[in-house]
Design an enzyme around this catalytic site. Structure first.
Site, PDB file in Angstrom:
ATOM      1  N   ARG A 154     -24.289  17.267 -18.980  1.00 14.43           N
ATOM      2  CA  ARG A 154     -25.541  17.360 -18.192  1.00 14.43           C
ATOM      3  C   ARG A 154     -25.533  18.622 -17.330  1.00 14.43           C
ATOM      4  O   ARG A 154     -24.527  18.935 -16.687  1.00 14.43           O
ATOM      5  CB  ARG A 154     -25.693  16.156 -17.261  1.00 14.43           C
ATOM      6  CG  ARG A 154     -25.841  14.830 -17.937  1.00 14.43           C
ATOM      7  CD  ARG A 154     -26.326  13.766 -16.938  1.00 14.43           C
ATOM      8  NE  ARG A 154     -25.510  13.716 -15.719  1.00 14.43           N
ATOM      9  CZ  ARG A 154     -25.727  12.867 -14.720  1.00 14.43           C
ATOM     10  NH1 ARG A 154     -26.759  12.012 -14.797  1.00 14.43           N
ATOM     11  NH2 ARG A 154     -24.948  12.856 -13.662  1.00 14.43           N
ATOM     12  N   TYR A 196     -29.071  12.268  -2.152  1.00 18.24           N
ATOM     13  CA  TYR A 196     -27.979  13.254  -2.259  1.00 18.24           C
ATOM     14  C   TYR A 196     -28.071  14.109  -3.509  1.00 18.24           C
ATOM     15  O   TYR A 196     -27.209  14.938  -3.742  1.00 18.24           O
ATOM     16  CB  TYR A 196     -26.607  12.562  -2.180  1.00 18.24           C
ATOM     17  CG  TYR A 196     -26.452  11.305  -3.011  1.00 18.24           C
ATOM     18  CD1 TYR A 196     -26.349  11.373  -4.392  1.00 18.24           C
ATOM     19  CD2 TYR A 196     -26.419  10.056  -2.404  1.00 18.24           C
ATOM     20  CE1 TYR A 196     -26.221  10.231  -5.151  1.00 18.24           C
ATOM     21  CE2 TYR A 196     -26.285   8.891  -3.162  1.00 18.24           C
ATOM     22  CZ  TYR A 196     -26.190   8.995  -4.526  1.00 18.24           C
ATOM     23  OH  TYR A 196     -26.076   7.854  -5.281  1.00 18.24           O
ATOM     24  N   LYS A 197     -29.117  13.904  -4.327  1.00 19.11           N
ATOM     25  CA  LYS A 197     -29.259  14.737  -5.528  1.00 19.11           C
ATOM     26  C   LYS A 197     -30.196  15.906  -5.190  1.00 19.11           C
ATOM     27  O   LYS A 197     -29.776  16.845  -4.540  1.00 19.11           O
ATOM     28  CB  LYS A 197     -29.775  13.901  -6.688  1.00 19.11           C
ATOM     29  CG  LYS A 197     -28.839  12.742  -7.081  1.00 19.11           C
ATOM     30  CD  LYS A 197     -29.406  11.981  -8.270  1.00 19.11           C
ATOM     31  CE  LYS A 197     -28.700  10.669  -8.516  1.00 19.11           C
ATOM     32  NZ  LYS A 197     -27.334  10.833  -9.002  1.00 19.11           N
ATOM     33  N   PHE A 225     -29.808   3.305 -15.208  1.00 17.42           N
ATOM     34  CA  PHE A 225     -28.506   3.541 -14.573  1.00 17.42           C
ATOM     35  C   PHE A 225     -27.803   2.188 -14.374  1.00 17.42           C
ATOM     36  O   PHE A 225     -28.447   1.199 -14.045  1.00 17.42           O
ATOM     37  CB  PHE A 225     -28.734   4.247 -13.233  1.00 17.42           C
ATOM     38  CG  PHE A 225     -27.475   4.725 -12.596  1.00 17.42           C
ATOM     39  CD1 PHE A 225     -26.843   5.875 -13.058  1.00 17.42           C
ATOM     40  CD2 PHE A 225     -26.909   4.037 -11.539  1.00 17.42           C
ATOM     41  CE1 PHE A 225     -25.663   6.317 -12.480  1.00 17.42           C
ATOM     42  CE2 PHE A 225     -25.737   4.480 -10.948  1.00 17.42           C
ATOM     43  CZ  PHE A 225     -25.107   5.619 -11.423  1.00 17.42           C
ATOM     44  N   ASP A 268     -37.219   3.728  -9.747  1.00 24.37           N
ATOM     45  CA  ASP A 268     -36.070   4.408  -9.162  1.00 24.37           C
ATOM     46  C   ASP A 268     -36.329   5.911  -9.294  1.00 24.37           C
ATOM     47  O   ASP A 268     -36.439   6.436 -10.410  1.00 24.37           O
ATOM     48  CB  ASP A 268     -34.778   4.014  -9.886  1.00 24.37           C
ATOM     49  CG  ASP A 268     -33.540   4.571  -9.189  1.00 24.37           C
ATOM     50  OD1 ASP A 268     -33.626   5.685  -8.633  1.00 24.37           O
ATOM     51  OD2 ASP A 268     -32.486   3.912  -9.212  1.00 24.37           O
TER      52      ASP A 268
HETATM   53  C1  LIG Z   1     -30.952   6.161 -11.188  1.00 26.24           C
HETATM   54  C2  LIG Z   1     -29.863   5.953 -10.189  1.00 26.24           C
HETATM   55  N1  LIG Z   1     -29.937   4.905  -9.331  1.00 26.24           N
HETATM   56  C3  LIG Z   1     -28.976   4.684  -8.422  1.00 26.24           C
HETATM   57  C4  LIG Z   1     -27.883   5.537  -8.326  1.00 26.24           C
HETATM   58  C5  LIG Z   1     -26.757   5.336  -7.354  1.00 26.24           C
HETATM   59  O1  LIG Z   1     -26.876   4.383  -6.425  1.00 26.24           O
HETATM   60  P1  LIG Z   1     -25.979   4.421  -5.118  1.00 26.24           P
HETATM   61  O2  LIG Z   1     -26.597   5.432  -4.173  1.00 26.24           O
HETATM   62  O3  LIG Z   1     -26.025   3.028  -4.631  1.00 26.24           O
HETATM   63  O4  LIG Z   1     -24.600   4.866  -5.510  1.00 26.24           O
HETATM   64  C6  LIG Z   1     -27.773   6.613  -9.183  1.00 26.24           C
HETATM   65  C7  LIG Z   1     -26.591   7.514  -9.071  1.00 26.24           C
HETATM   66  O5  LIG Z   1     -26.405   8.480  -9.711  1.00 26.24           O
HETATM   67  C8  LIG Z   1     -28.778   6.816 -10.137  1.00 26.24           C
HETATM   68  O6  LIG Z   1     -28.675   7.841 -10.993  1.00 26.24           O
END
Ligand SMILES: Cc1ncc(COP(=O)(O)O)c(C=O)c1O
Length: 413
Positions: A372, A223-224, A126, A198
């Site tokens: 997606r 939040y996912k 990401f 991650d």
């Molecule tokens: C793999 C991954 N890391 C980090 C994030 C987002 O980070 P943040 O919460 O700082 O916006 C996302 C957002 O979709 C993501 O898919």
């Protein structure tokens, strides 16, 4: 031959998780397949937010930090998330955006391997992960080498003694490819490096085992698939064995051994509390706390089984219904190698998704041409998958996506 609707009806009737859908507030007429971006609102969350705002804040005022346990919330809720990712208590705290937690984790990992100058990361990672790896490297005088996950064992074999840490996502945000967390962590360890994962697209969807897999540090958004709500704070995991020697870069007062001692020098708190930084977004954090209740009596193994089955069903329907439409399956067909989403490619992905959303089937879009579809097992029905694939192929066959209004790229895709 049974129709897709009949197959779905049978699968829904047999689904042990079907009753969980009642725990969410989902609008009528919408098939929601974007829980990989923003999970839906849980029942009881609005009431919890109302209570936090009106009673805790409104009536208790500053006393709520003690009386309503606001101060301890990041660690208490961290332990709740820990249970969902296979981490024993005392290794997870919640508080900042994922990007900030990532900065903490990458810097912390590199400082645990001070003699090594290389960070290995995924070119498909990401963007925030790539940007932050670059920044951490500039700050610490390291080099980032981007290596696809498939090439990681070879890269570790070649440059192992120089590698401080590897940084990968457990599930690829574009294609939904699931990486082998245990195997790649072991490969990093064999080279003397640390593994930073991650888990944004994995927490709440895969049966993760961070402790058993000997993961070193990890971060993830909430939040996912954890359904914490827009901007809900992210978590960081630091394995017990690294906590004593940890030197995190963001030394805020909430991570101090005696925050209310107001002392001149930073002295890290013992344990995972040292990974706290500053005042957390309490309303958002306590909304997340309520949202996590969905998982109280549900094992992640059952969630995982269902999202695999939903994904298989989705791909089967695409194979059956989409011939000649230009749709291709971009996710792994092997359910073990796929996370909780199905990604399709199509040359007209942008207008196709716009037309689909107009018809009430909500997925999202990633460049260059990817559609997606997240399959949040607690609330997605097999019947929703049928609606989604039939609507998608209907849009393509009718040419509806060619309407000019669907060619407009909105800010958030
Ligand atoms: C793999 C991954 N890391 C980090 C994030 C987002 O980070 P943040 O919460 O700082 O916006 C996302 C957002 O979709 C993501 O898919």
């Amino acid at each position: 031959m049974t129709s897709p609707a009949e197959r779905a009806a049978r699968l829904d009737a047999e689904d042990p998780l079907a009753p969980l859908r009642e725990r969410f507030v989902l609008p009528d007429g919408v098939v929601y397949l974007d829980g990989n971006s923003l999970g839906p609102l849980g029942q009881g969350v609005p009431e919890r937010v109302d209570d936090v705002v009106r009673r805790q804040w409104g009536e208790h005022l500053i006393r709520a930090w003690n009386d309503d346990d606001w101060w301890t919330a990041p660690l208490r809720i961290g332990d709740r998330i820990g249970r969902l990712v296979g981490a024993a208590a005392g290794q997870v705290t919640v508080g900042e955006p994922t990007s900030v937690q990532l900065f903490q984790a990458l810097t912390g990992a590199a400082r645990l391997r001070p003699d090594r100058r290389l960070l290995l990361s995924d070119a498909a990672h990401f963007p925030t992960n790539r940007y932050l790896a670059g920044s951490v490297a500039r700050l610490l005088g390291l080099t980032v080498r981007e290596v696809p996950a498939a090439g990681l064992p070879a890269a570790l074999a070649e440059s192992g003694p120089e590698v401080a840490a590897i940084s990968y996502g457990a599930v690829d945000f574009r294609t939904g490819d699931r990486l082998d967390v245990a195997g790649l962590t072991a490969a990093a360890h064999a080279a003397g490096a640390l593994a930073v994962w991650d888990l944004s697209h994995a927490a709440g969807a895969l049966a993760l085992e961070l402790d058993a897999d000997e993961v070193d540090l990890a971060v993830g958004c909430t939040y996912k698939y954890l359904n914490g709500g827009p901007g809900s704070p992210a978590f960081i995991y630091v394995a017990h064995r690294h906590q004593a020697g940890l030197d995190l870069p963001l030394t805020g007062w909430h991570g101090h051994a005696t925050p209310f001692g107001m002392t001149a020098q930073f002295e890290p708190a013992a344990g995972i509390a040292q990974a706290r930084i500053g005042t957390v977004p309490i309303v958002s954090l306590l909304a997340l706390d309520r949202a996590l209740d969905v998982f109280d009596d549900v094992g992640l193994a059952a969630v995982r089984r269902k999202n695999q089955q939903l994904g298989d069903f989705f791909i089967d329907l695409v194979d059956d219904l989409a011939a000649g439409t230009g749709l291709e399956v971009a996710s792994p067909r092997d359910r073990e190698r796929r996370g909780s989403q199905v990604t399709l490619s199509h040359p007209d992905a942008l207008p196709v998704m716009a037309a689909l959303i107009h018809r009430g089937v909500i997925g999202d879009l990633r460049p260059p041409n990817l559609l997606r579809f997240g399959l949040g097992a607690p609330y997605t029905r097999y019947a929703d998958v049928v609606t989604a694939v039939e609507t998608l192929t209907g849009v393509l066959r009718s040419g509806e996506h060619r309407r000019p209004e669907y060619a407009v790229r909105r800010t958030v895709t």
